[in-house]
Design an enzyme around this catalytic site. Sequence first.
Site, mmCIF file in Angstrom:
data_model
loop_
_atom_site.group_PDB
_atom_site.id
_atom_site.type_symbol
_atom_site.label_atom_id
_atom_site.label_comp_id
_atom_site.label_asym_id
_atom_site.label_seq_id
_atom_site.Cartn_x
_atom_site.Cartn_y
_atom_site.Cartn_z
ATOM 1 N N GLU A 35 22.692 -69.700 98.426
ATOM 2 C CA GLU A 35 23.857 -69.937 97.592
ATOM 3 C C GLU A 35 24.999 -69.126 98.216
ATOM 4 O O GLU A 35 24.822 -67.942 98.484
ATOM 5 C CB GLU A 35 23.560 -69.445 96.170
ATOM 6 C CG GLU A 35 24.624 -69.827 95.198
ATOM 7 C CD GLU A 35 24.343 -69.298 93.789
ATOM 8 O OE1 GLU A 35 25.300 -69.144 93.045
ATOM 9 O OE2 GLU A 35 23.165 -69.032 93.471
ATOM 10 N N ARG A 261 8.754 -62.502 98.136
ATOM 11 C CA ARG A 261 10.049 -61.935 98.524
ATOM 12 C C ARG A 261 9.820 -60.707 99.372
ATOM 13 O O ARG A 261 8.836 -59.998 99.181
ATOM 14 C CB ARG A 261 10.801 -61.447 97.280
ATOM 15 C CG ARG A 261 11.434 -62.489 96.453
ATOM 16 C CD ARG A 261 12.206 -61.819 95.321
ATOM 17 N NE ARG A 261 13.589 -61.614 95.680
ATOM 18 C CZ ARG A 261 14.507 -62.579 95.597
ATOM 19 N NH1 ARG A 261 14.178 -63.779 95.206
ATOM 20 N NH2 ARG A 261 15.754 -62.345 95.925
ATOM 21 N N LYS A 271 21.631 -59.905 96.064
ATOM 22 C CA LYS A 271 23.059 -60.037 96.352
ATOM 23 C C LYS A 271 23.901 -59.432 95.242
ATOM 24 O O LYS A 271 24.940 -58.833 95.498
ATOM 25 C CB LYS A 271 23.410 -61.517 96.534
ATOM 26 C CG LYS A 271 23.118 -62.001 97.945
ATOM 27 C CD LYS A 271 23.542 -63.438 98.126
ATOM 28 C CE LYS A 271 22.580 -64.372 97.449
ATOM 29 N NZ LYS A 271 22.823 -65.783 97.730
HETATM 30 P P1 ATP Z 1 19.674 -62.958 95.458
HETATM 31 O O1 ATP Z 1 18.876 -62.589 94.250
HETATM 32 O O2 ATP Z 1 19.826 -61.872 96.453
HETATM 33 O O3 ATP Z 1 20.960 -63.667 95.134
HETATM 34 P P2 ATP Z 1 18.629 -65.507 95.960
HETATM 35 O O4 ATP Z 1 17.193 -65.871 96.028
HETATM 36 O O5 ATP Z 1 19.396 -65.969 94.787
HETATM 37 O O6 ATP Z 1 18.743 -63.968 96.199
HETATM 38 P P3 ATP Z 1 19.715 -67.364 97.784
HETATM 39 O O7 ATP Z 1 20.922 -67.208 98.613
HETATM 40 O O8 ATP Z 1 19.744 -68.352 96.704
HETATM 41 O O9 ATP Z 1 19.369 -65.924 97.249
HETATM 42 O O10 ATP Z 1 18.432 -67.562 98.692
HETATM 43 C C1 ATP Z 1 18.362 -68.376 99.838
HETATM 44 C C2 ATP Z 1 16.926 -68.427 100.271
HETATM 45 O O11 ATP Z 1 16.503 -67.129 100.680
HETATM 46 C C3 ATP Z 1 16.005 -68.847 99.149
HETATM 47 O O12 ATP Z 1 15.037 -69.748 99.673
HETATM 48 C C4 ATP Z 1 15.387 -67.577 98.691
HETATM 49 O O13 ATP Z 1 14.116 -67.807 98.146
HETATM 50 C C5 ATP Z 1 15.338 -66.752 99.981
HETATM 51 N N1 ATP Z 1 15.375 -65.320 99.699
HETATM 52 C C6 ATP Z 1 16.325 -64.634 99.030
HETATM 53 N N2 ATP Z 1 15.988 -63.335 98.926
HETATM 54 C C7 ATP Z 1 14.815 -63.177 99.567
HETATM 55 C C8 ATP Z 1 13.945 -62.069 99.805
HETATM 56 N N3 ATP Z 1 14.231 -60.852 99.369
HETATM 57 N N4 ATP Z 1 12.812 -62.288 100.511
HETATM 58 C C9 ATP Z 1 12.514 -63.514 100.966
HETATM 59 N N5 ATP Z 1 13.277 -64.597 100.770
HETATM 60 C C10 ATP Z 1 14.415 -64.446 100.073
HETATM 61 MG MG MG Z 2 20.162 -67.603 94.030
#
Ligand code: ATP
Ligand code: MG
Length: 556
Positions: A35, A261, A271
């Site tokens: 995102e 994760r 984030k």
């Molecule tokens: P955040 O909580 O930091 O916003 P998010 O999962 O909402 O993380 P996105 O930008 O939506 O972040 O994630 C893009 C991709 O990266 C998704 O497939 C998500 O599952 C993966 N991802 C995000 N954070 C991690 C992590 N700590 N370890 C492994 N994969 C991750």
């Molecule tokens: Mg997200």
Amino acid sequence: MSDVPVAGDFIADTVRADNAAQTYAGRVRTRFPPEPNGYLHIGHAKAITADFGIAEQFGGLCNLRLDDTNPDTEETEYVESILEDIRWLGYEPAQLLHASDYFQQLYDWAEDLIGQGLAYVDEQDAETISAQRGGYGKPGVESPYRDRPPQESLDLFRRMAAGEFPDNSLVLRAKIDMQSENMQLRDPVMYRIRHSTHHRTGDKWCVYPTYDWAHGQSDAIEGVTHSMCTLEFVEHRPLYDWYLEHLDLPYEKPKQLEFARLELTHTVTSKRRLKGLVDEGVVSGWDDPRMPTLRGLRRRGFPAESIRDFCTHIGVNKTNARHSVEELEAFVRTRLNKVALRRMAVLRPLKLVIENWPEGRVEWFEVANNPENADDGVRRVPFSGELYIERDDFAESPPPKFFRLSPGREVRLRGAYLVTATGLVKDDAGEVVEVRASYDPATRGGDAPDGRKVKSTMHWVSAGHAVDGTVALYDRLFSAEVPGAATGEPLDDLNPDSLELLAGCKLEPALAEPGPSRVVQFERLGYFARDPRQPMLFHRTVGLRDEWASLQKRQQ
Ligand code: ATP
Ligand code: MG
């Protein structure tokens, strides 16, 4: 660590089985779906390595899909940085795609579900809907609008999209099962009303799809075969499948696969939390070298290759685990040891005057750029009668086991001569400001012809040739291994001493100009990365000592 062990990989096993069964006719297509509401961090590196790695391993393709379905939090600035960071990590998306490009198709499919009697417009407010959803062991309550005729829902949905209703007044819900044990299946919301300007579609839409409605369908539109995400989406998989099963898809139905994760000790990888650190001024920005963002790590001097090696090493697995940041640093050190040129730098300078050095004489030593790699050649390092040594390397009254310079003691100046301290000069406050010494001309290169030994070898810089620089030393951003473990608030565990800036450091002249490697090893001190914008600012990437190895030894 040259042969990076690959952990058991259940995703590769699944793809192999699908290929053997010709499920997708041998096609392998993945996507990385961030995102665009922040910069990528080390956790994303794990997802990127998995998404691009699986495609690469099976001769498939991996797209970058910006999951830009929320008009309120997304910015174009993030989109550019995301692509840049992925490329820096060493991957090139087959296509750059946006979920917002599918708004029309998603809308059409929603009308399709309404027509099938599988979706309805609900006029209740969010709290009521949420309360009716129930919980584990608590039955759900069906909405009074659940059985309204499809034609009526269709009419309302069209008027929602046409902008007739205010924000959050109506929602479109899938009609699945209000008694399901899986909460995700209790008539989830598909669309909500937001009169917001989207960064790409502008004011064209005022109904926006939820994550669950957008994600699987976007996968299907792109012909994704294996859709990887993190474990918190296990519960969403039945919904992912339900939507796809009720639509007429252009390709074979994609498969959602979940892995753990990545979290690291002494830092946060969310984030929202990282944005908080930036907004509150705890760090200087998203690329502060203490941040676990890819920009921060890059600025700090972490090679992309080390991050990839680390991610490959930990592999994809199904148990959430917090990895030691030292484990990541071990990969960084291994890589830098091979590629970083060696240089001498004195961080806290103390003048050393060699009294028997011939007046005005300068000797140039040819010193290997990297003893680990002869191809890196040599550089010339000047030596003279006035040098700088580290303040810590001299003690007027040495404590036990202090073998560096002290009055009457002989030590080696690395690659140059053996010197003996003969006296010192103090300022009015009684602080040593200069050490006097004599050198033995017969020890050129650093060895005594009579075979006598010294216990210490120290780095130095010729005072008349030194260039000034600033060095940033870093400690953990959070002192607790799990920030916020005690109070729930990570900021409570912030380490107030995570940055120490040293100005007036004395660097050997080869560091005056940016050289072939941005990260160098300062002899005895660690690896340091030149700042991309301020050429005489160096960030300590990692120390020399393998803290991870000693940590493991202690645990045995
Ligand atoms: P955040 O909580 O930091 O916003 P998010 O999962 O909402 O993380 P996105 O930008 O939506 O972040 O994630 C893009 C991709 O990266 C998704 O497939 C998500 O599952 C993966 N991802 C995000 N954070 C991690 C992590 N700590 N370890 C492994 N994969 C991750
Ligand atoms: Mg997200």
